[in-house]
Write an enzyme that holds these catalytic residues in place. Structure first.
Site, PDB file in Angstrom:
ATOM      1  N   ASP A  60       0.842  -1.197   0.000  1.00 30.41           N
ATOM      2  CA  ASP A  60       0.000   0.000   0.000  1.00 30.41           C
ATOM      3  C   ASP A  60       0.878   1.249   0.000  1.00 30.41           C
ATOM      4  O   ASP A  60       1.828   1.333   0.788  1.00 30.41           O
ATOM      5  CB  ASP A  60      -0.888  -0.038   1.258  1.00 30.41           C
ATOM      6  CG  ASP A  60      -2.094   0.849   1.121  1.00 30.41           C
ATOM      7  OD1 ASP A  60      -1.923   2.065   0.891  1.00 30.41           O
ATOM      8  OD2 ASP A  60      -3.214   0.321   1.240  1.00 30.41           O
ATOM      9  N   SER A 125      -7.020  16.287 -15.329  1.00 28.09           N
ATOM     10  CA  SER A 125      -7.663  17.482 -15.891  1.00 28.09           C
ATOM     11  C   SER A 125      -8.672  18.070 -14.903  1.00 28.09           C
ATOM     12  O   SER A 125      -9.081  19.222 -15.051  1.00 28.09           O
ATOM     13  CB  SER A 125      -8.383  17.126 -17.194  1.00 28.09           C
ATOM     14  OG  SER A 125      -9.344  16.118 -16.951  1.00 28.09           O
ATOM     15  N   TYR A 148     -11.728  14.798  -5.205  1.00 27.12           N
ATOM     16  CA  TYR A 148     -10.723  14.177  -6.090  1.00 27.12           C
ATOM     17  C   TYR A 148      -9.838  15.252  -6.722  1.00 27.12           C
ATOM     18  O   TYR A 148      -8.606  15.137  -6.733  1.00 27.12           O
ATOM     19  CB  TYR A 148     -11.423  13.351  -7.180  1.00 27.12           C
ATOM     20  CG  TYR A 148     -10.477  12.793  -8.230  1.00 27.12           C
ATOM     21  CD1 TYR A 148      -9.607  11.761  -7.917  1.00 27.12           C
ATOM     22  CD2 TYR A 148     -10.460  13.305  -9.527  1.00 27.12           C
ATOM     23  CE1 TYR A 148      -8.735  11.242  -8.875  1.00 27.12           C
ATOM     24  CE2 TYR A 148      -9.598  12.794 -10.484  1.00 27.12           C
ATOM     25  CZ  TYR A 148      -8.738  11.761 -10.159  1.00 27.12           C
ATOM     26  OH  TYR A 148      -7.868  11.262 -11.099  1.00 27.12           O
ATOM     27  N   VAL A 178      -8.720   9.335 -20.019  1.00 21.52           N
ATOM     28  CA  VAL A 178      -7.971   8.281 -20.715  1.00 21.52           C
ATOM     29  C   VAL A 178      -8.897   7.079 -20.948  1.00 21.52           C
ATOM     30  O   VAL A 178      -9.756   6.772 -20.120  1.00 21.52           O
ATOM     31  CB  VAL A 178      -6.759   7.841 -19.862  1.00 21.52           C
ATOM     32  CG1 VAL A 178      -5.869   6.893 -20.658  1.00 21.52           C
ATOM     33  CG2 VAL A 178      -5.975   9.051 -19.376  1.00 21.52           C
ATOM     34  N   ARG A 216     -15.588  16.187 -23.674  1.00 21.16           N
ATOM     35  CA  ARG A 216     -14.315  15.780 -23.071  1.00 21.16           C
ATOM     36  C   ARG A 216     -13.257  15.588 -24.151  1.00 21.16           C
ATOM     37  O   ARG A 216     -13.580  15.279 -25.307  1.00 21.16           O
ATOM     38  CB  ARG A 216     -14.481  14.429 -22.337  1.00 21.16           C
ATOM     39  CG  ARG A 216     -15.428  14.480 -21.135  1.00 21.16           C
ATOM     40  CD  ARG A 216     -14.798  15.228 -19.975  1.00 21.16           C
ATOM     41  NE  ARG A 216     -15.649  15.327 -18.801  1.00 21.16           N
ATOM     42  CZ  ARG A 216     -16.485  16.334 -18.540  1.00 21.16           C
ATOM     43  NH1 ARG A 216     -16.604  17.329 -19.396  1.00 21.16           N
ATOM     44  NH2 ARG A 216     -17.180  16.366 -17.432  1.00 21.16           N
TER      45      ARG A 216
HETATM   46  N1  LIG Z   1      -8.264   6.957 -16.334  1.00 19.67           N
HETATM   47  C1  LIG Z   1      -8.360   8.260 -16.451  1.00 19.67           C
HETATM   48  O1  LIG Z   1      -9.099   8.777 -17.297  1.00 19.67           O
HETATM   49  C2  LIG Z   1      -7.566   9.183 -15.570  1.00 19.67           C
HETATM   50  C3  LIG Z   1      -7.702  10.572 -15.744  1.00 19.67           C
HETATM   51  C4  LIG Z   1      -6.977  11.419 -14.937  1.00 19.67           C
HETATM   52  C5  LIG Z   1      -6.101  10.902 -14.001  1.00 19.67           C
HETATM   53  N2  LIG Z   1      -6.005   9.554 -13.833  1.00 19.67           N
HETATM   54  C6  LIG Z   1      -5.074   9.040 -12.825  1.00 19.67           C
HETATM   55  O2  LIG Z   1      -4.280   8.042 -13.419  1.00 19.67           O
HETATM   56  C7  LIG Z   1      -3.905   7.066 -12.445  1.00 19.67           C
HETATM   57  C8  LIG Z   1      -4.252   5.669 -12.928  1.00 19.67           C
HETATM   58  O3  LIG Z   1      -5.658   5.621 -13.184  1.00 19.67           O
HETATM   59  P1  LIG Z   1      -6.382   4.342 -13.789  1.00 19.67           P
HETATM   60  O4  LIG Z   1      -7.462   4.840 -14.650  1.00 19.67           O
HETATM   61  O5  LIG Z   1      -5.389   3.393 -14.318  1.00 19.67           O
HETATM   62  O6  LIG Z   1      -7.073   3.769 -12.467  1.00 19.67           O
HETATM   63  P2  LIG Z   1      -7.112   2.276 -11.887  1.00 19.67           P
HETATM   64  O7  LIG Z   1      -8.089   2.326 -10.749  1.00 19.67           O
HETATM   65  O8  LIG Z   1      -7.338   1.300 -12.959  1.00 19.67           O
HETATM   66  O9  LIG Z   1      -5.636   2.098 -11.337  1.00 19.67           O
HETATM   67  C9  LIG Z   1      -5.214   2.581 -10.083  1.00 19.67           C
HETATM   68  C10 LIG Z   1      -4.356   1.506  -9.449  1.00 19.67           C
HETATM   69  O10 LIG Z   1      -3.873   1.999  -8.189  1.00 19.67           O
HETATM   70  C11 LIG Z   1      -4.004   0.951  -7.231  1.00 19.67           C
HETATM   71  N3  LIG Z   1      -4.117   1.547  -5.903  1.00 19.67           N
HETATM   72  C12 LIG Z   1      -5.138   2.296  -5.415  1.00 19.67           C
HETATM   73  N4  LIG Z   1      -4.895   2.617  -4.135  1.00 19.67           N
HETATM   74  C13 LIG Z   1      -3.697   2.091  -3.816  1.00 19.67           C
HETATM   75  C14 LIG Z   1      -2.914   2.070  -2.629  1.00 19.67           C
HETATM   76  N5  LIG Z   1      -3.345   2.659  -1.510  1.00 19.67           N
HETATM   77  N6  LIG Z   1      -1.722   1.431  -2.649  1.00 19.67           N
HETATM   78  C15 LIG Z   1      -1.294   0.797  -3.778  1.00 19.67           C
HETATM   79  N7  LIG Z   1      -2.001   0.763  -4.915  1.00 19.67           N
HETATM   80  C16 LIG Z   1      -3.186   1.403  -4.936  1.00 19.67           C
HETATM   81  C17 LIG Z   1      -5.259   0.207  -7.643  1.00 19.67           C
HETATM   82  O11 LIG Z   1      -5.362  -1.094  -7.103  1.00 19.67           O
HETATM   83  C18 LIG Z   1      -5.128   0.223  -9.154  1.00 19.67           C
HETATM   84  O12 LIG Z   1      -4.404  -0.891  -9.606  1.00 19.67           O
HETATM   85  C19 LIG Z   1      -4.606   7.495 -11.161  1.00 19.67           C
HETATM   86  O13 LIG Z   1      -3.710   8.266 -10.408  1.00 19.67           O
HETATM   87  C20 LIG Z   1      -5.744   8.354 -11.645  1.00 19.67           C
HETATM   88  O14 LIG Z   1      -6.172   9.284 -10.666  1.00 19.67           O
HETATM   89  C21 LIG Z   1      -6.721   8.676 -14.602  1.00 19.67           C
END
Ligand SMILES: NC(=O)c1ccc[n+]([C@@H]2O[C@H](COP(=O)([O-])OP(=O)(O)OC[C@H]3O[C@@H](n4cnc5c(N)ncnc54)[C@H](O)[C@@H]3O)[C@@H](O)[C@H]2O)c1
Length: 352
Positions: A60, A125, A148, A178, A216
């Site tokens: 974690d 964003s 968030y 994304v 978006r």
């Molecule tokens: N997907 C999007 O459109 C988007 C847009 C803006 C920002 N983001 C950012 O990109 C990053 C990845 O997003 P994603 O879409 O792949 O999300 P996701 O939920 O698929 O991946 C996040 C990962 O982080 C892990 N995680 C969460 N809390 C944790 C902890 N306490 N310790 C260890 N691991 C932990 C989860 O298990 C997961 O595997 C994030 O920081 C998210 O905020 C994503």
């Protein structure tokens, strides 16, 4: 490109992280993944787990010892772990801030303690909040509209402070919506692209929050992988040289001193907007090629959700000028690939 290095990907079992892990392994890197599987899945790492250069640490980011153990010997950290979703953060701001801010600081501090040179992290964003200007430029942000968004902005402030205090380079990438293979379509916090695809494939109505005119800058995963790699691998001297030229062109901005530690944020997007109604139509059209009855799936509309910004589209000028970022995939190309992936997965039980 990142090659022949040892790299830590936090959140490597998630959507973006697991795509990144596979790409880095394919480029002859040793990759460590730190994940607590709160939203990530082991099946996303099926391919990686067969590679001897892959190290999985179940832990974690809120635990400093887990962070420290994961980062040993890594040249850079690509920090993706966080709890995503605006609605989730409204429903449970305590856990979102704990992970997204508390965990962020612990990971960055462990990286600094381990002598890592550069910390590249996922911002969002959502940081633009209620600023109405379009396209979104990095130095003009508004008031955050959700917990968030606050967490991601807090991360940017902390990263800039860490760079100044401890000399660790930090690069934040503000991802814009994304999408791509492995994005989770299930659950109430699913993102709109996989959620719509899943509904269409299952002949279920698409529900739009708002009247469908919200828009978006949907960004295919390939573009994000490019931005992350540039952010991690562009040499400091080149970034600094390009910073001078970029900031001098934008006269209202302070030009960073050449001796200052790099602390930057960049938009990661395509620079095009698509309304939610258009997205629904496009997805129905693409999926109807697999099964023509899918074109008949209905779209329903309801009230907009709290915390959602009406329009979001990025300027990619700064990322292009300083990182050399150039998106390779349009939304249409990305949607074709993503629909194909979901269709195969649903019908052929293919894991990719
Ligand atoms: N997907 C999007 O459109 C988007 C847009 C803006 C920002 N983001 C950012 O990109 C990053 C990845 O997003 P994603 O879409 O792949 O999300 P996701 O939920 O698929 O991946 C996040 C990962 O982080 C892990 N995680 C969460 N809390 C944790 C902890 N306490 N310790 C260890 N691991 C932990 C989860 O298990 C997961 O595997 C994030 O920081 C998210 O905020 C994503």
């Amino acid at each position: 490109m990142i090659e022949n290095s040892k790299v830590l990907v936090t959140g490597g079992a998630g959507f973006i992280g697991s795509n990144l892990v596979d790409r880095l392994l394919a480029q002859n890197n040793q990759v460590v993944c730190l994940d607590n599987f709160s939203t990530g899945k082991l099946e996303n790492l099926e391919k990686a787990l067969k590679n001897p250069e892959f190290i999985l640490i179940e832990g974690d980011i809120r635990n400093y010892d887990d962070c420290r153990k994961a980062v040993v010997g890594c040249t850079c950290v690509l920090h993706q772990a966080a709890l995503g979703s605006v609605p989730r953060s409204i429903a449970d701001p305590v856990t979102s801030t704990d992970v997204n801010i508390g965990g962020f600081v612990k990971m960055m501090f462990a990286a600094k303690d381990e002598g890592v040179g550069r910390f590249v992290y996922a911002s969002s964003s959502s940081v633009y909040g209620d600023h109405s200007g379009l396209p979104k430029v990095e130095h003009q942000i508004g008031k955050a509209l959700s917990p968030y968004a606050v967490t991601k902005y807090a991360d940017e402030l902390l990263a800039a402070n860490f760079s100044a205090m401890y000399g660790i380079e930090t690069v934040g990438l503000r991802y814009f919506n994304v999408f791509g293979p492995r994005q989770d379509p299930s659950g109430s916090y699913a993102a709109v692209v996989p959620k719509f695809i899943n509904s269409i494939i299952n002949h279920e109505n698409l529900h739009v929050f708002g009247d469908g005119t919200f828009s978006r800058d949907f960004t295919y995963i390939e573009n994000v992988l490019q931005a992350i790699q540039l952010a991690a691998s562009t040499p400091s001297s080149i970034i600094k040289e390009r910073q001078q030229a970029y900031y001098k062109r934008n006269q209202e901005l302070r030009v960073p001193g050449i001796s200052e530690t790099i602390a930057e944020v960049f938009n990661t997007a395509v620079g095009q907007y698509t309304s939610i109604a258009e997205l629904a139509d496009t997805l129905k059209r693409i999926l109807a090629r697999f099964d023509h009855t899918l074109a008949r799936v209905d779209v329903t509309y309801g009230p907009a959700r709290p915390g959602d910004v009406p329009h979001s589209m990025a300027s990619c000028e700064k990322s292009q000028a300083i990182l050399g970022y150039k998106p390779t995939h349009t939304i249409s190309q990305g949607l074709e690939e993503t629909c194909n992936w979901h269709w195969q997965r649903a019908h052929l039980n293919v894991r990719q």
